[in-house]
Scaffold this motif. Structure first.
Motif, short mmCIF file in Angstrom:
data_model
loop_
_atom_site.label_atom_id
_atom_site.label_comp_id
_atom_site.label_asym_id
_atom_site.label_seq_id
_atom_site.Cartn_x
_atom_site.Cartn_y
_atom_site.Cartn_z
N ALA A 19 2.18 61.64 93.76
CA ALA A 19 2.55 60.43 94.50
C ALA A 19 1.94 59.19 93.84
CB ALA A 19 2.09 60.54 95.95
N THR A 20 0.69 59.29 93.43
CA THR A 20 0.02 58.17 92.78
C THR A 20 0.70 57.82 91.46
OG1 THR A 20 -2.07 58.76 93.82
CG2 THR A 20 -2.19 57.36 91.87
N THR A 21 1.09 58.81 90.70
CA THR A 21 1.78 58.59 89.42
C THR A 21 3.06 57.79 89.63
OG1 THR A 21 0.85 60.59 88.45
CG2 THR A 21 2.88 59.73 87.45
N ILE A 22 3.83 58.18 90.63
CA ILE A 22 5.09 57.50 90.92
C ILE A 22 4.83 56.06 91.38
CG2 ILE A 22 7.10 57.47 92.45
CD1 ILE A 22 6.91 60.59 92.40
N GLU A 23 3.88 55.90 92.28
CA GLU A 23 3.55 54.55 92.77
C GLU A 23 3.15 53.64 91.63
OE1 GLU A 23 1.79 55.46 97.24
OE2 GLU A 23 0.42 55.43 95.53
N LYS A 24 2.26 54.10 90.76
CA LYS A 24 1.79 53.28 89.65
C LYS A 24 2.93 52.91 88.70
CE LYS A 24 -3.04 54.69 89.47
NZ LYS A 24 -4.08 55.36 88.69
N ALA A 25 3.80 53.87 88.42
CA ALA A 25 4.92 53.60 87.51
C ALA A 25 5.86 52.55 88.09
CB ALA A 25 5.68 54.89 87.21
N LEU A 26 6.13 52.64 89.39
CA LEU A 26 7.03 51.68 90.02
C LEU A 26 6.39 50.31 90.13
CD1 LEU A 26 8.68 53.83 92.82
CD2 LEU A 26 9.56 53.29 90.54
N ARG A 27 5.12 50.26 90.44
CA ARG A 27 4.42 48.97 90.59
C ARG A 27 4.37 48.20 89.28
NH1 ARG A 27 -0.34 51.55 94.25
NH2 ARG A 27 0.84 51.61 96.21
N LYS A 28 4.45 48.89 88.16
CA LYS A 28 4.45 48.24 86.85
C LYS A 28 5.81 47.62 86.50
CE LYS A 28 0.85 51.05 84.74
NZ LYS A 28 0.55 52.05 83.70
N MET A 29 6.84 47.99 87.23
CA MET A 29 8.18 47.50 86.93
C MET A 29 8.34 46.05 87.36
SD MET A 29 10.53 50.77 88.07
CE MET A 29 12.04 49.98 87.51
N ASP A 30 9.06 45.28 86.56
CA ASP A 30 9.35 43.89 86.90
C ASP A 30 10.12 43.83 88.21
OD1 ASP A 30 8.14 42.89 84.63
OD2 ASP A 30 10.01 42.77 83.49
N GLY A 31 9.69 42.95 89.09
CA GLY A 31 10.38 42.73 90.35
C GLY A 31 9.93 43.60 91.50
N VAL A 32 9.17 44.65 91.22
CA VAL A 32 8.68 45.52 92.30
C VAL A 32 7.46 44.87 92.92
CG1 VAL A 32 7.70 47.78 92.90
CG2 VAL A 32 9.63 47.63 91.31
N LYS A 33 7.54 44.62 94.20
CA LYS A 33 6.45 43.96 94.94
C LYS A 33 5.54 44.97 95.63
CE LYS A 33 8.05 40.02 93.78
NZ LYS A 33 7.41 39.36 92.67
N ARG A 34 6.12 46.10 96.05
CA ARG A 34 5.33 47.13 96.74
C ARG A 34 6.00 48.47 96.53
NH1 ARG A 34 5.07 49.68 101.82
NH2 ARG A 34 7.01 48.72 102.50
N ALA A 35 5.18 49.50 96.33
CA ALA A 35 5.68 50.87 96.22
C ALA A 35 4.63 51.79 96.84
CB ALA A 35 5.92 51.24 94.77
N ASP A 36 5.00 52.44 97.93
CA ASP A 36 4.09 53.34 98.63
C ASP A 36 4.81 54.66 98.88
OD1 ASP A 36 1.86 51.53 98.98
OD2 ASP A 36 3.11 50.48 100.42
N LEU A 37 4.20 55.74 98.42
CA LEU A 37 4.77 57.07 98.59
C LEU A 37 3.81 57.91 99.42
CD1 LEU A 37 6.82 59.30 98.06
CD2 LEU A 37 5.80 59.62 95.81
N ASN A 38 4.27 58.38 100.56
CA ASN A 38 3.48 59.23 101.43
C ASN A 38 3.70 60.68 100.99
OD1 ASN A 38 2.88 61.05 103.66
ND2 ASN A 38 2.55 59.20 104.86
#
Length: 70
Positions: A19-38
């Motif tokens: 979950a942390t890997t996915i969150e970090k990858a998405l947060r690095k993307m341009d335009g992504v303001k928040r990414a939280d995976l439960n």
């Protein structure tokens, strides 16, 4: 640019580290303001700019990481 909020289900996550890997990858993307995976519910909540094209890039990124997303 307006912010879009979307919820997805991510299949194939085996641990909190996934979950942390996915969150970090998405947060690095341009335009992504928040990414939280439960991890317990497999629910991914993402806030981003860019509409449908940005949504497609987010889905693609999760798939490139080796997970299924619905």
């Amino acid at each position: 640019m307006p912010i879009t909020a979307k919820r997805f289900i991510v299949l194939g996550i085996d641990c909190g580290s996934c979950a942390t890997t996915i969150e970090k990858a998405l947060r690095k993307m341009d335009g992504v303001k928040r990414a939280d995976l439960n991890y317990n519910t497999a629910r991914l909540e993402v806030e981003f700019e860019g509409g449908k094209e940005a949504e497609k890039r987010i889905i693609s990124r999760v798939r490139v990481l080796g997970y299924k997303i619905a």
